[in-house]
Design an enzyme around this catalytic site. Structure first.
Site, short mmCIF file in Angstrom:
data_model
loop_
_atom_site.label_atom_id
_atom_site.label_comp_id
_atom_site.label_asym_id
_atom_site.label_seq_id
_atom_site.Cartn_x
_atom_site.Cartn_y
_atom_site.Cartn_z
N ASP A 136 -37.45 -40.94 -46.13
CA ASP A 136 -36.33 -40.08 -45.73
C ASP A 136 -34.99 -40.47 -46.37
OD1 ASP A 136 -35.94 -42.47 -44.43
OD2 ASP A 136 -35.43 -41.60 -42.48
N GLU A 137 -35.05 -41.15 -47.49
CA GLU A 137 -33.81 -41.69 -48.07
C GLU A 137 -33.92 -41.79 -49.58
OE1 GLU A 137 -31.32 -45.92 -47.88
OE2 GLU A 137 -33.44 -45.81 -47.30
N ASP A 196 -29.59 -39.43 -46.76
CA ASP A 196 -30.37 -39.99 -45.66
C ASP A 196 -30.63 -38.89 -44.63
OD1 ASP A 196 -31.69 -41.80 -44.09
OD2 ASP A 196 -29.94 -42.97 -43.52
#
Length: 362
Positions: free
Chosen positions: A104-105, A9
């Site tokens: 973003d993960e 993350d």
């Protein structure tokens, strides 16, 4: 079978990019979104701004009031997407199987790569410990190449890996061994468990269940409190999760719309319609245990001209109030109710699991 799962993350992704590109912003409370002098909403906030209570989907005027010294920066969504692509190329270099959850993960399955390092090893904790070096190198590669930090959780399943990645943010690296998982979970709030939303948490709280440890110790049948989710919830409380990485994307979006009997620009009617659609979408998201990064509105006029506009936030949204607020913002910003509407619709996409954040980061 022993598995090695990472949850990666990126830390305050949008705001961190802005702070990287403009060193004058480093250490300051950066708020990505429209300035408080305009009618707008927050798309993301740096950790410095989050300390003041600023969060995604909050009206900019509220964010400005909570954080008077906040620096507002207009979002560059396409640029953030390009950055995400570059980061995922680095992630792919680990040789992992990847389930990208959002911009973003991502989940990474490193089982095969670690088995190749430790031929014949079937001890789960030995494999997890061996993965630490891979995680450190991945974090280092991202930092050197992109000048951004990532937090990584390492565990034997998705549930634990995700909780672990949130545990020491920002720039965290947390390993949860199989032998330690039950104790690791005990002090955490029940909202940390995948699938436990606001309503489920309230039902459990009423039964005196506040922490995962309380769930572990609960002597009754959880089905009486949370229905068919009960047995699964009990498994999660003990760190058991056999969910595989999902390499497809079956549910891409959820939407709702209303065609009016007569074209209307009556704000009261439109607000009521949008609010009902937000409740409908929120209910579906919670049922599917998903949250959304992107909110879209759709309008159709009497001549059948149809327009859609959307906005993306860094933190995923699930509550109807947030979805409604974003929809109202889009209608206002784009001046879409410039004439009577034949149809009004609301939708969400970029779906992923809801995120639990430690209270200390809020």
């Amino acid at each position: 079978m022993a598995r090695v799962i990472f949850h990666l993350d990126m830390d305050a992704f949008y705001a961190s990019i802005e702070q990287r590109d403009n060193p004058a912003l480093r250490g300051k409370p950066v708020i990505v979104g429209s300035p408080p002098t305009q009618r707008g909403v927050v798309c993301a906030a740096s950790y410095e701004a989050r300390k003041f209570g600023v969060r995604s989907a909050m009206p900019s005027v509220t964010a400005g009031r909570l954080c008077p010294k906040g620096v507002f920066v207009r979002p560059r969504i396409s640029y953030y997407s390009q950055e995400s692509t570059a980061i995922m190329k680095i992630v792919a270099g680990t040789g992992a199987t990847i389930e990208q959850m959002s911009i973003d993960e991502a989940y990474l399955d490193l089982t095969s790569a670690i088995e190749a390092q430790l031929p014949g090893c079937r001890d789960a904790d030995s494999m997890l410990k061996a993965a630490m070096s891979v995680a450190r190198k991945l974090k280092s590669d991202i930092a050197k190449s992109r000048e951004l930090t990532a937090s990584i959780g390492i565990a034997a399943n998705k549930l634990l890996a995700k909780i672990a990645s949130d545990f020491q943010k920002p720039d965290g690296l947390t390993l949860v061994l199989e032998k330690d998982k039950v104790q690791f979970l005990r002090p955490l709030p029940i909202r940390a468990i995948h699938g436990v939303g606001k309503v489920t948490a309230q039902e459990l709280n009423r039964a005196g269940i506040q922490t995962i440890g309380d769930l572990q110790d609960y002597p009754g049948d959880l089905r009486a409190l949370v229905g068919s989710f009960g047995p699964r919830l009990k498994q999660f409380a003990f760190g058991e999760d056999d969910r595989p990485l999902e390499l497809g994307d079956d549910i891409k979006s959820i939407s709702s719309e209303e065609t009016f009997l007569r074209d209307t620009d009556d704000r009261k009617v439109l607000r009521k319609s949008l609010e009902e659609q937000a409740v409908d979408i929120s209910t579906k998201l919670k049922r599917k245990q998903l949250a959304a990064h992107t909110v879209q509105v759709k309008v159709r006029y009497s001549d059948f001209t149809t327009l859609t506009r959307q906005i993306t936030t860094e933190d995923p949204l699930v509550e109807s109030g947030d979805l409604y607020r974003m929809g109202c913002f889009l209608l206002g910003r784009e001046k879409l109710v410039c004439r009577p509407l034949r149809l009004l619709g609301l939708g969400v996409s970029s779906l992923r699991e809801p995120t639990w954040r430690q209270l200390s980061l809020l």
